[in-house]
Design an enzyme around this catalytic site. Structure first.
Site: not given
Lengths: 240, 98
Positions: A119-120, A123
């Site tokens: 997920h990170e 980003h």
């Protein structure tokens, strides 16, 4: 409840509302490091989660390779930070320091760790390849959150059932939308309506932006296949 | 040569027809997947490899170009960078503002 996206600091405060950009969730950020003695006496470190195993997961491998190709090689000691966080946050991406924060006190299983890392990294990948205005443009933030919820495995049926959210037909999109809104509200002082509007406006474009996977990876098999396609992309583009 | 190896088209077709993928596609998009296009691409790829069939080559490339166009259907939300962020590799102490 799971991931937040942290944003930068301190230097200015303006306007009627002070937006801490989510930094309250990561109290160990911007602090002087404590002595080892203090840390080991007063801090519980979850020894089950090994922060060095994160690069074995095929989702992470593909993202790391894609970031390297974009000029942002990830070094674990520079770009990852394992910290204790507040609340139910599992991790965040701090664009001010180009760091991915992993909340070691809130992550109990390796599979959860893998998902947070993915997920990170999404980003971070967006930060690397595009001019994302994390702090002033809610639509940019919304877009990255939609992509992260869509592509990291956050919204698998099993994960949703574990959250007591039930649905089948197209439920993945409902989940992605809801989690994106939740993530925006966790790190920005905006109203729910603003967050919902931003997510709705960019949903179609961002849900269908599947870079670097090229598909929604529903399993490690899909992720490995996506990695293979990524490695073959030069041949693919040359022979269109 | 074809954009992908023929084994890749075969794999995609087989994968698309599987129960697991059908479930995931229904869960994500609310409808069952259409797999015929992978089969057509596989057959065009085989024809290309066998006899350098010009029609098959064109059909396959057309199909792949259409896939690329479908991905570019929506206007991007942000501008892509021409180079990575300048502070990506900066040591941490220098990153922090005063």
């Amino acid at each position: 409840m799971e991931q937040g996206e942290a944003a930068p600091p301190a230097a200015e405060e303006k306007g009627e509302e002070e937006d801490d950009f989510g930094y309250r969730l990561f109290p160990d950020r911007n602090k002087k490091p404590q002595s080892f003695l203090v840390r080991s006496l007063f801090t519980f470190h979850n020894r089950e989660i090994d922060c060095s195993n994160i690069f074995l997961d095929p989702y992470a491998q593909l993202l790391l390779e894609a970031m390297k190709q974009s000029g942002c090689t990830v070094f674990s000691d520079r770009h990852f930070s394992c910290e204790n966080c507040d609340g139910c946050v599992s991790g965040g991406f701090d664009s001010a320091t180009s760091q991915i924060v992993l909340c070691q006190n809130n992550i109990r299983q390796q599979s959860h760790m893998n998902r947070v890392v993915t997920h990170e990294l999404i980003h971070a990948f967006d930060h690397c390849r595009a001019h994302v205005d994390w702090f002033k443009n809610v639509k940019h933030l919304a877009c990255s959150e939609i992509r992260a919820a869509n592509l990291s495995g956050d919204c698998t049926l099993m994960n949703e059932i574990a959250r007591f959210k039930f649905g089948l037909k197209g439920h993945h999109q409902t989940c992605v939308r809801d989690r994106a809104i939740r993530s925006i509200l966790a790190v920005r002082k905006v109203s729910k309506e603003t967050a919902e509007k931003a997510v709705d406006e960019v949903f179609d474009a961002c849900f269908n932006d599947l870079e670097p996977f090229g598909r929604i990876p529903h399993s490690k098999t899909d992720a490995k296949r996506a990695y293979k396609d990524f490695q073959n992309r030069d041949r693919y583009n040359a022979n269109l | 040569q074809p954009p992908r190896s023929c084994e890749d088209y075969w794999w995609e077709w087989k994968h698309c027809r599987g129960l697991r993928h059908a479930f995931h596609h229904y869960y994500a998009h609310g409808e069952l997947p259409a797999c015929g296009r992978w089969r057509d691409d596989y057959e065009a790829c085989r024809a290309w490899e066998r006899g350098r069939d010009a029609a098959a080559q064109e059909a396959l490339c057309e199909s792949e170009r259409a896939r690329v166009m479908e991905k570019q259907k929506y206007a991007p939300v942000w501008t892509l960078r021409k180079s990575p962020p300048p502070d990506w590799y900066l040591p941490l102490e220098q990153d922090k503002p005063n």
